[in-house]
Design an enzyme around this catalytic site. Structure first.
Site, PDB file in Angstrom:
ATOM      1  N   ASN A  36      -8.905   1.754  10.211  1.00  0.00           N
ATOM      2  CA  ASN A  36      -8.109   1.438  11.390  1.00  0.00           C
ATOM      3  C   ASN A  36      -8.703   2.119  12.617  1.00  0.00           C
ATOM      4  O   ASN A  36      -9.200   1.476  13.537  1.00  0.00           O
ATOM      5  CB  ASN A  36      -6.659   1.859  11.161  1.00  0.00           C
ATOM      6  CG  ASN A  36      -5.723   1.441  12.285  1.00  0.00           C
ATOM      7  OD1 ASN A  36      -4.519   1.655  12.200  1.00  0.00           O
ATOM      8  ND2 ASN A  36      -6.210   0.833  13.349  1.00  0.00           N
ATOM      9  N   THR A  37      -8.677   3.456  12.610  1.00  0.00           N
ATOM     10  CA  THR A  37      -9.099   4.216  13.790  1.00  0.00           C
ATOM     11  C   THR A  37     -10.530   3.909  14.198  1.00  0.00           C
ATOM     12  O   THR A  37     -10.840   3.845  15.396  1.00  0.00           O
ATOM     13  CB  THR A  37      -8.942   5.726  13.526  1.00  0.00           C
ATOM     14  OG1 THR A  37      -7.618   5.992  13.065  1.00  0.00           O
ATOM     15  CG2 THR A  37      -9.202   6.528  14.782  1.00  0.00           C
TER      16      THR A  37
ATOM     17  N   GLY B 138      -8.234   9.240   9.947  1.00  0.00           N
ATOM     18  CA  GLY B 138      -8.484   9.289  11.378  1.00  0.00           C
ATOM     19  C   GLY B 138      -9.570  10.239  11.818  1.00  0.00           C
ATOM     20  O   GLY B 138      -9.798  10.402  13.023  1.00  0.00           O
TER      21      GLY B 138
ATOM     22  N   ALA C 274      -9.704   5.605   4.454  1.00  0.00           N
ATOM     23  CA  ALA C 274      -9.637   6.750   5.366  1.00  0.00           C
ATOM     24  C   ALA C 274     -10.983   7.447   5.523  1.00  0.00           C
ATOM     25  O   ALA C 274     -11.725   7.631   4.556  1.00  0.00           O
ATOM     26  CB  ALA C 274      -8.599   7.780   4.924  1.00  0.00           C
TER      27      ALA C 274
ATOM     28  N   LYS D 204       0.844  -1.183   0.000  1.00  0.00           N
ATOM     29  CA  LYS D 204       0.000   0.000   0.000  1.00  0.00           C
ATOM     30  C   LYS D 204       0.886   1.241   0.000  1.00  0.00           C
ATOM     31  O   LYS D 204       1.715   1.418   0.894  1.00  0.00           O
ATOM     32  CB  LYS D 204      -0.921   0.027   1.216  1.00  0.00           C
ATOM     33  CG  LYS D 204      -1.854   1.240   1.183  1.00  0.00           C
ATOM     34  CD  LYS D 204      -2.507   1.513   2.517  1.00  0.00           C
ATOM     35  CE  LYS D 204      -3.167   2.890   2.467  1.00  0.00           C
ATOM     36  NZ  LYS D 204      -3.614   3.347   3.783  1.00  0.00           N
TER      37      LYS D 204
END
Length: 325
Positions: A277-278, A229, A255, A168
């Protein structure tokens, strides 16, 4: 002898054609279907399809019954996955929680950052102690890189460390917004592709930029839904849809996802997958949120395949008005 990847496993063979390889595997060419480097090889031409060093093949046949949730799966650079959810490995309180969230999510790919080994404590726990790279596909990323040179150097090290070519790429423009620097991103994509990497590329939600990346060698484009995030969700559904309509490679939202409904929206737009992720790691209950994301991705994909109803300007009753008492 040449080295191939057959159904996800490395194999050496003296076969010169697909038909010879199939027979070497003790299979009947007339009873299987073969994908050769991402392209279906017609069954009638298997004896004319030459094999080369590094080729990737998927060989399938029909089996009874079925497993999983009925999702149709997706492929990138000749590799096929059932789960359309990709998760990160940062911000968790410890490796145990990270591994548990991964299991709950059902994801088959995790993004991993490349960082220096702690030489002062070489026995310290490592991610690979908790998430087995033989069972889960590691996707090395260039998080924190602000130039093409930094990103390329990072991925060269990643390939040396783990042999990974599917990577990535993200090249950031500034620390405040973490938006991609598209000039540097395009430069890095072109160079990495020439060096044999298979870059999945983080980019702005711009159909033109996405197409330029594809032309430069990106095996997937990953437009942001919102700043990294932020948890703001997909801010511009129109451009994401346009990117998907114009792409010949997989499109994954990368994202900005904050909750399960954001993941469902990404899938309802027709995207091949979504990365986060976050949204999981910073949830009050990461394990439960990971499970929610899994279900949301599945529901969004089903909704896309089902085809939503048309929108109307005015009400339309579900029950007929004729014959009312």
């Amino acid at each position: 002898m040449i080295a191939l990847t057959v159904n996800g496993e490395s194999r050496r063979t003296s076969a010169t054609t697909i038909a010879e390889l199939v027979r070497e595997l003790d299979l009947a060419p007339e009873k299987v279907a073969v994908e050769h480097n991402g392209t279906i090889a017609p069954r009638s031409e298997l004896d004319r399809h030459a094999l080369s060093e590094g080729d990737t093949l998927e060989i399938v046949h029909f089996v009874g019954g079925g497993e999983g949730n009925g999702d149709d799966g997706w492929s990138v650079a000749g590799r096929t996955f059932k789960s359309r959810l990709i998760v990160g490995t940062g911000k968790y309180k410890d490796f145990e929680q990270n591994a548990a969230a991964l299991e709950a999510s059902g994801a088959e790919i995790v993004t991993v950052a490349v960082r220096r080994v702690n030489v002062s404590d070489p026995k310290a726990p490592m991610l690979t102690d908790y998430i087995d790279p033989k069972k889960i596909t590691y996707l090395p990323n260039t998080a924190g890189c602000f130039s093409a040179v930094e990103a390329i150097r990072t991925l060269r090290l990643a390939r040396e460390a783990g042999g990974w070519d599917l990577v990535k790429l993200e090249v950031l423009g500034e620390a405040k917004t973490l938006y991609p620097n598209m000039r540097e991103t395009l430069t890095a994509t072109e160079r990495l592709a020439k060096e044999g990497f298979l870059p999945m590329v983080y980019c702005v939600d711009d159909p033109i930029a996405a197409k330029q990346l594809e032309d430069a060698g990106a095996v997937a484009v990953m437009p942001l839904g919102a700043p990294i995030g932020s948890g703001l969700g997909i801010q511009n559904r129109v451009t994401i849809r346009l990117i998907k309509e114009g792409a010949s490679v997989p499109v994954l939202v990368d994202a900005g996802v904050g909750t399960a409904s954001d993941a469902a929206v990404a899938m309802e737009l027709g995207c091949d997958g979504v990365l986060m992720n976050t949204a999981i790691a910073e949830a009050k209950d990461p394990i439960r949120m990971a499970r929610a994301m899994k279900l949301a991705v599945e529901a969004g994909r089903d909704a896309y395949l089902a085809g939503r109803m048309a929108t109307r300007k005015y009400a339309d009753p579900s029950s007929p008005l004729a014959g009312l008492i």
